[in-house]
Scaffold this active site. Structure first.
Site, PDB file in Angstrom:
ATOM      1  N   CYS A 191     -20.511 -75.837-108.605  1.00 41.21           N
ATOM      2  CA  CYS A 191     -19.864 -74.518-108.672  1.00 41.21           C
ATOM      3  C   CYS A 191     -19.541 -74.104-110.098  1.00 41.21           C
ATOM      4  O   CYS A 191     -19.306 -72.929-110.366  1.00 41.21           O
ATOM      5  CB  CYS A 191     -18.578 -74.528-107.852  1.00 41.21           C
ATOM      6  SG  CYS A 191     -18.888 -74.998-106.162  1.00 41.21           S
TER       7      CYS A 191
ATOM      8  N   HIS B 283     -14.053 -68.598-109.501  1.00 41.80           N
ATOM      9  CA  HIS B 283     -14.991 -69.131-108.507  1.00 41.80           C
ATOM     10  C   HIS B 283     -14.401 -68.861-107.123  1.00 41.80           C
ATOM     11  O   HIS B 283     -13.202 -69.012-106.912  1.00 41.80           O
ATOM     12  CB  HIS B 283     -15.161 -70.634-108.729  1.00 41.80           C
ATOM     13  CG  HIS B 283     -15.946 -71.305-107.651  1.00 41.80           C
ATOM     14  ND1 HIS B 283     -17.168 -70.840-107.243  1.00 41.80           N
ATOM     15  CD2 HIS B 283     -15.674 -72.405-106.887  1.00 41.80           C
ATOM     16  CE1 HIS B 283     -17.621 -71.619-106.259  1.00 41.80           C
ATOM     17  NE2 HIS B 283     -16.741 -72.568-106.027  1.00 41.80           N
TER      18      HIS B 283
ATOM     19  N   ASN C 202     -18.643 -68.908-100.147  1.00 47.78           N
ATOM     20  CA  ASN C 202     -18.847 -69.687-101.369  1.00 47.78           C
ATOM     21  C   ASN C 202     -20.349 -69.781-101.647  1.00 47.78           C
ATOM     22  O   ASN C 202     -21.082 -70.434-100.910  1.00 47.78           O
ATOM     23  CB  ASN C 202     -18.231 -71.085-101.169  1.00 47.78           C
ATOM     24  CG  ASN C 202     -18.312 -71.944-102.419  1.00 47.78           C
ATOM     25  OD1 ASN C 202     -18.991 -71.598-103.396  1.00 47.78           O
ATOM     26  ND2 ASN C 202     -17.626 -73.073-102.385  1.00 47.78           N
TER      27      ASN C 202
HETATM   28  O1  UT7 Z   1     -16.691 -74.812-104.266  1.00 45.94           O
HETATM   29  C1  UT7 Z   1     -16.663 -76.186-104.437  1.00 45.94           C
HETATM   30  C2  UT7 Z   1     -15.325 -76.739-104.320  1.00 45.94           C
HETATM   31  N1  UT7 Z   1     -14.887 -76.707-102.939  1.00 45.94           N
HETATM   32  C3  UT7 Z   1     -13.671 -76.314-102.662  1.00 45.94           C
HETATM   33  O2  UT7 Z   1     -12.950 -75.887-103.537  1.00 45.94           O
HETATM   34  C4  UT7 Z   1     -13.202 -76.429-101.241  1.00 45.94           C
HETATM   35  C5  UT7 Z   1     -11.827 -77.040-101.203  1.00 45.94           C
HETATM   36  N2  UT7 Z   1     -11.323 -77.251 -99.837  1.00 45.94           N
HETATM   37  C6  UT7 Z   1     -10.994 -76.232 -99.024  1.00 45.94           C
HETATM   38  O3  UT7 Z   1     -11.168 -75.083 -99.348  1.00 45.94           O
HETATM   39  C7  UT7 Z   1     -10.323 -76.573 -97.714  1.00 45.94           C
HETATM   40  O4  UT7 Z   1      -9.977 -77.930 -97.720  1.00 45.94           O
HETATM   41  C8  UT7 Z   1     -11.193 -76.269 -96.470  1.00 45.94           C
HETATM   42  C9  UT7 Z   1     -11.314 -74.778 -96.262  1.00 45.94           C
HETATM   43  C10 UT7 Z   1     -12.557 -76.908 -96.610  1.00 45.94           C
HETATM   44  C11 UT7 Z   1     -10.516 -76.842 -95.236  1.00 45.94           C
HETATM   45  O5  UT7 Z   1      -9.193 -76.304 -95.091  1.00 45.94           O
HETATM   46  P1  UT7 Z   1      -7.947 -77.261 -94.872  1.00 45.94           P
HETATM   47  O6  UT7 Z   1      -6.779 -76.390 -94.720  1.00 45.94           O
HETATM   48  O7  UT7 Z   1      -7.930 -78.256 -95.987  1.00 45.94           O
HETATM   49  O8  UT7 Z   1      -8.282 -77.909 -93.501  1.00 45.94           O
HETATM   50  P2  UT7 Z   1      -8.460 -79.456 -93.150  1.00 45.94           P
HETATM   51  O9  UT7 Z   1      -9.770 -79.949 -93.629  1.00 45.94           O
HETATM   52  O10 UT7 Z   1      -7.218 -80.177 -93.568  1.00 45.94           O
HETATM   53  O11 UT7 Z   1      -8.467 -79.375 -91.595  1.00 45.94           O
HETATM   54  C12 UT7 Z   1      -7.324 -78.957 -90.846  1.00 45.94           C
HETATM   55  C13 UT7 Z   1      -7.702 -78.901 -89.395  1.00 45.94           C
HETATM   56  C14 UT7 Z   1      -8.423 -80.167 -88.908  1.00 45.94           C
HETATM   57  O12 UT7 Z   1      -8.028 -80.402 -87.577  1.00 45.94           O
HETATM   58  P3  UT7 Z   1      -6.943 -81.528 -87.246  1.00 45.94           P
HETATM   59  O13 UT7 Z   1      -7.518 -82.813 -87.785  1.00 45.94           O
HETATM   60  O14 UT7 Z   1      -5.690 -81.101 -87.963  1.00 45.94           O
HETATM   61  O15 UT7 Z   1      -6.848 -81.460 -85.776  1.00 45.94           O
HETATM   62  C15 UT7 Z   1      -9.871 -79.767 -88.929  1.00 45.94           C
HETATM   63  O16 UT7 Z   1     -10.642 -80.497 -88.025  1.00 45.94           O
HETATM   64  O17 UT7 Z   1      -8.627 -77.815 -89.181  1.00 45.94           O
HETATM   65  C16 UT7 Z   1      -9.795 -78.318 -88.538  1.00 45.94           C
HETATM   66  N3  UT7 Z   1     -10.932 -77.546 -88.963  1.00 45.94           N
HETATM   67  C17 UT7 Z   1     -11.313 -76.423 -88.352  1.00 45.94           C
HETATM   68  N4  UT7 Z   1     -10.827 -75.762 -87.286  1.00 45.94           N
HETATM   69  C18 UT7 Z   1     -11.453 -74.621 -86.908  1.00 45.94           C
HETATM   70  C19 UT7 Z   1     -11.752 -77.777 -90.012  1.00 45.94           C
HETATM   71  N5  UT7 Z   1     -12.689 -76.813 -90.077  1.00 45.94           N
HETATM   72  C20 UT7 Z   1     -12.444 -75.976 -89.064  1.00 45.94           C
HETATM   73  C21 UT7 Z   1     -13.055 -74.790 -88.606  1.00 45.94           C
HETATM   74  N6  UT7 Z   1     -12.521 -74.157 -87.538  1.00 45.94           N
HETATM   75  N7  UT7 Z   1     -14.134 -74.265 -89.223  1.00 45.94           N
END
Ligand code: UT7
Length: 336
Positions: free
Chosen positions: A114, A255, A285
């Site tokens: 990125c 970004h 993204n």
């Molecule tokens: O560009 C390159 C660099 N990349 C980034 O900067 C990305 C950085 N990370 C993020 O933006 C975030 O971590 C994400 C958007 C990828 C994920 O958001 P989060 O708030 O960190 O969610 P999480 O991974 O902690 O997941 C929370 C919950 C989980 O469920 P449980 O374990 O709490 O039951 C996931 O399984 O949300 C669930 N989950 C979803 N639910 C519905 C993960 N993806 C989804 C989804 N729809 N698409």
């Protein structure tokens, strides 16, 4: 006097096909509400089969030449930042060189995920500053859908396809142009965001395919923690190094990985949201393309005037992160 590089044209290209959050609800266990509130994304663009990163990049470069009124044969160098090259080799930049007819340019790719566009922009600027090249094209382009697993809800909602490009030329006004860069790498972050298969460590095999190693792997939470701190830090640091503060900048072009990460940077800079270019809602993204795409939209929508201070900030796989400071040098096309 320093021979400074300035951005003399700014363009982008996105595919027509739109994939909405509602479309994704039909593919994986997700909701429009979750995607919007956790990321800020509403839809993204999809290139589709048979076309590649170089096709999007070539369209952006053609638009760039048209905007500047130059023949592609005048281009000296083409730098393409991408993590989704058409092939391992030849470089995607070489394929772009051929597609646009930039017969006199030499060309190469930059891999910094990125942060690739900012890394490429710094490299490109140095060719101009050194006095060895006068027209350098820097492209950020990614066909992220080619490495996205549409069975993995953790990643498939995040990414889209796009290309953005800038032309760098020597600035006639010493105050105008690319003022400074702060770029960083930390290889200890490699394990949190990667494409594990297909390289020299894990060449394509039945096993790499069965393990989904040809798709993006991301430990979202870990990446988020670093991204939210580091992107804000590097944005503040470059302003301080140049004796500026948030109030001096006209626009932050971050970004676009997650609206909540952008929020962190906006808060640290103490700026209002009307100074931030945001289009993650429309494109998701697009990795190396996010910054040149957002810059091109800001420019073409008449959000930038000559003399404005513009701040770029990024964070991505590697880990890589960085910032860039630009004194904008083009007239506002909307006010003209
Ligand atoms: O560009 C390159 C660099 N990349 C980034 O900067 C990305 C950085 N990370 C993020 O933006 C975030 O971590 C994400 C958007 C990828 C994920 O958001 P989060 O708030 O960190 O969610 P999480 O991974 O902690 O997941 C929370 C919950 C989980 O469920 P449980 O374990 O709490 O039951 C996931 O399984 O949300 C669930 N989950 C979803 N639910 C519905 C993960 N993806 C989804 C989804 N729809 N698409």
């Amino acid at each position: 006097m320093v021979r400074r590089a300035y951005i003399s044209a700014s363009s982008h290209w996105v595919p027509e096909k739109v994939l909405t959050n509602f479309d994704l609800e039909k593919l994986v266990d997700t909701t429009d509400e979750w995607i919007r509130t956790r990321t800020g994304i509403e839809e993204r663009r999809i290139l589709g089969a048979g076309k590649a990163t170089s096709d999007m990049a070539a369209e952006a470069v053609k638009a760039l030449c048209k905007q500047r009124g130059i023949d592609p044969k005048e281009i000296d160098v083409i730098v393409v930042a991408t993590v989704t090259p058409d092939m391992f080799f030849p470089s995607t930049a070489n394929l772009v060189q051929e597609k646009v007819g930039a017969k006199n340019a030499w060309s190469f790719d930059v891999a910094a995920a990125c942060s690739g566009f900012l890394f490429g922009l710094n490299i490109g600027a140095q060719f101009v500053q050194a006095g060895t090249h006068n027209k350098v094209v820097v492209v950020g382009a990614d066909k992220m859908t080619s490495i996205t697993n549409y069975r993995d809800r953790n990643t498939c909602v995040l990414f889209g396809d796009a290309a953005g490009a800038v032309l760098l030329e020597p600035s006639e006004d010493d105050d105008i142009g690319l003022l400074d860069f702060m770029l960083h790498s930390d290889g200890s972050g490699a394990e949190y965001l990667m494409l594990k298969g297909g390289g020299s460590l894990n060449p394509a095999s039945l096993e790499t395919i069965a393990n989904d190693w040809h798709f993006i792997y991301q430990d979202g939470k870990s990446v988020f923690k670093f991204a939210v701190t580091k992107m804000a830090e590097v944005a503040v640091n470059i302003l301080e190094r140049n004796n500026y503060s948030g109030k001096d900048i006209k626009m932050l072009i971050p970004h676009q990985a997650n609206l909540r990460i952008i929020d962190g940077t906006v808060k640290r800079l103490g700026i209002d949201y009307d100074k931030v270019m945001i289009n993650i809602n429309k494109y998701g993204n697009t990795t190396a393309a996010t910054i040149p795409l957002a810059l091109s939209e800001a420019y073409q929508q008449g959000k930038l005037d000559k003399g404005d201070l513009v701040l770029f900030a990024t964070f991505g796989g590697g880990f890589t992160w960085g910032s860039g400071l630009v004194r904008w040098g083009l007239d506002n096309p909307v006010k003209k």
